[in-house]
Design an enzyme around this catalytic site. Structure first.
Site, PDB file in Angstrom:
ATOM      1  CG  ASN A 112      -0.458  -0.102   2.489  1.00 20.95           C
ATOM      2  OD1 ASN A 112       0.575  -0.740   2.680  1.00 20.95           O
ATOM      3  ND2 ASN A 112      -1.069   0.534   3.443  1.00 20.95           N
ATOM      4  N   GLY A 185       2.110  -5.914   7.242  1.00 23.99           N
ATOM      5  CA  GLY A 185       1.066  -6.507   6.414  1.00 23.99           C
ATOM      6  C   GLY A 185      -0.167  -6.824   7.245  1.00 23.99           C
ATOM      7  CB  SER A 186      -3.087  -8.866   6.447  1.00 20.44           C
ATOM      8  OG  SER A 186      -2.436 -10.063   6.068  1.00 20.44           O
ATOM      9  CD  GLU A 207       5.161  -1.529  12.916  1.00 17.28           C
ATOM     10  OE1 GLU A 207       4.020  -1.011  12.983  1.00 17.28           O
ATOM     11  OE2 GLU A 207       6.073  -1.262  13.709  1.00 17.28           O
ATOM     12  CB  CYS A 241      -1.727   0.515   7.963  1.00 17.93           C
ATOM     13  SG  CYS A 241      -0.376   1.670   8.177  1.00 17.93           S
ATOM     14  CD  GLU A 331      -6.780  -2.841   7.821  1.00 15.90           C
ATOM     15  OE1 GLU A 331      -6.391  -4.032   7.854  1.00 15.90           O
ATOM     16  OE2 GLU A 331      -5.990  -1.886   7.782  1.00 15.90           O
TER      17      GLU A 331
END
Ligand code: NAD
Length: 455
Positions: A112, A185-186, A207, A241, A331
């Site tokens: 992203n 990431g996720s 993160e 994020c 999310e």
């Protein structure tokens, strides 16, 4: 992968990265390379998801330049050996802490902010004296290719190497002996990475993401809140994020806030945002389909148009939303903003205390009591009072999640600390050796108790 890691092991063992001058040179070199290739970077981001050059500069390159300058200005001080007090029981001795790099760091990046989130952890790892393997995201293929080209043609692969690929490539890297893993990431993939790291007890930072709320109370400066929420939500087409995932606004201000955000959307992107050069696209078809399915037409207050061919999702406001709606189950990570009303701040705090801890939280309020109440009673990674996203612009503020939004910190000094092992050393003198600790103990317990009373 075995060869990639072996080369890095040899380079690390050579001790080259222990020289601060080497680390500084490499950071400066990376900055020079980025500066020299700015236009190609804008171009690759544009090809991946039509990211506007202004946003590419402000949220990718500028952030990296700022971080590099901050590291260069402070690295000498942070890397110094620190003397600490010696303990009485070790008399006569000296004690110190030597900051030491871990060794080989693997950075796994998301798509992203494909430049900034790939290189920002790399900067900390280099500043702390590690070698780095970077795995950029395959979901931003143009940027991944460009990063790999720039890195692999300019740096010694033993020191800094980019490896392109997908989950399988990452897995094969993870099966090699690494000294630190930094994953962005996720939450779902974060768990997979942590399981792999556990096999070799490799320390790691995760993160991750989550649903970050914005709360707007009755006292808020509404027009400014609307503008700052709209900016933080729709920058990068909501694929941020720390973007405000949804808004809770006091019932008495609900309609007004919805109208004000609608007005800001029009003033940012015009009446038809699909024609604006300042609004990005969704990264791929999978995410486009996921987002399009989150839009319930009868609950759309503004927007709602989509175009699969260009992966365009209009900045959308949804109302009449409850926690049972699909848009509140995960999310959002796209330009869809649910706005929910509340009557009592205490109730909202209780509701949010029972949800996953988000990466960010934003409060819009001019009431000091409410500001203290929210900051004190809710757990989240970090955030702003009266703004969104902007806390990331301060290198003095550690950045990281809590609970499901991850653990570990970076940015500025915390980046250096994350990639550093503080090696504790006690240096004993030889001129005195108190016999008390050695067996046979006989009457020594009595003396030990007396002595330790005074410590
Ligand atoms: P992702 O988890 O799908 O992918 C991240 C990286 O993991 C990619 O490089 C990918 O190749 C790799 N990967 C994917 N599946 C893997 C597997 N099974 N095994 C090993 N590696 C695998 O995340 P994404 O879609 O790129 O990014 C979006 C998510 O990241 C969102 O949840 C967002 O909130 C979060 N995010 C967090 C931050 C932060 O700083 N906390 C920043 C940006 C994004």
């Amino acid at each position: 992968m075995e060869q990639v890691v072996k080369k890095q092991q040899q380079f690390f063992n050579s001790g080259k990265t222990l020289e601060i001058s080497f680390r500084k040179q490499q950071l400066q070199k990376l900055k020079d390379i980025l500066k020299e290739h700015e236009d190609e970077i804008y171009e690759s981001l544009n090809e991946d998801f039509r990211k506007p050059p202004f946003e590419s500069h402000a949220t990718e390159l500028f952030v990296l330049y700022q971080e590099i300058d901050h590291l260069l200005a402070n690295i000498d001080r942070w890397a110094k050996t620190k003397k600490v007090k010696s303990s009485f029981i070790n008399f006569p001795s000296k004690s110190y802490i030597k900051p030491q790099p871990y060794g080989i760091v693997l950075v796994i990046a998301p798509w992203n902010y494909p430049v900034q989130l790939a290189l920002n952890p790399v900067l900390g790892a280099i500043a702390a004296g590690n070698t780095v393997i970077l795995k950029p995201s395959e979901n931003a293929p143009h940027t991944s290719r460009l990063l790999a080209e720039l890195i692999n043609s300019n740096f010694d692969p033993g020191f800094f190497r980019a490896v392109e690929g997908d989950a399988e490539t990452t897995q094969s890297l993870l099966s090699e002996p690494l000294d630190y893993i930094f994953f962005t990431g996720s939450t779902h993939v974060g768990k997979i990475i942590m399981k792999s790291a556990a096999d070799q007890l490799t320390p790691l930072t995760l993160e991750l993401g989550g649903k970050s709320p914005a709360i707007v109370d009755r006292s808020a400066d509404l027009p400014l809140a609307a503008k700052r929420i709209a900016w933080g939500k729709f920058i990068n087409a909501g694929q941020t994020c720390v973007s405000p995932d949804y808004v809770y606004v006091h019932t008495s201000k609900h309609t007004e806030l919805c109208r004000l955000i609608q007005k800001e959307i029009r003033s940012f992107y015009g009446d038809d945002p699909s024609q604006s050069d300042d609004f990005a696209r969704i990264i791929n078809d999978k995410h486009f389909d996921r987002l399009a399915n989150l839009i319930t037409p009868e609950k759309v207050f503004h927007g709602g148009n989509t175009d699969p061919d260009t992966r365009y999702i209009e900045p959308t406001i949804m109302t009449e939303i409850s926690w049972d709606d699909p848009v509140m189950q995960e999310e959002i990570f796209g330009p869809i903003l649910p706005i929910l009303p509340f009557d009592d701040l205490g109730e909202i705090i209780s509701t949010l205390q029972n949800k996953s801890k988000p990466l960010a939280l934003y409060l819009f309020s001019t009431n000091n009591k409410n500001q203290k109440k929210v900051i004190r009673n809710l757990q989240f990674g970090g955030g702003c009072i009266n703004d969104t996203v902007a806390h990331l612009g301060n290198t003095e503020l550690p950045f990281g999640g809590i609970g499901n939004s991850g653990f570990g910190l970076y940015h500025g000094k915390t980046s250096f600390d994350t990639f550093t092992h503080p090696k504790s050393i006690m240096k004993k003198s030889n001129w005195l050796d108190i016999p008390m600790r050695y067996p046979p103990y006989k009457e020594k317990l009595k003396w030990l108790k007396k002595l330790t009373k005074f410590l």
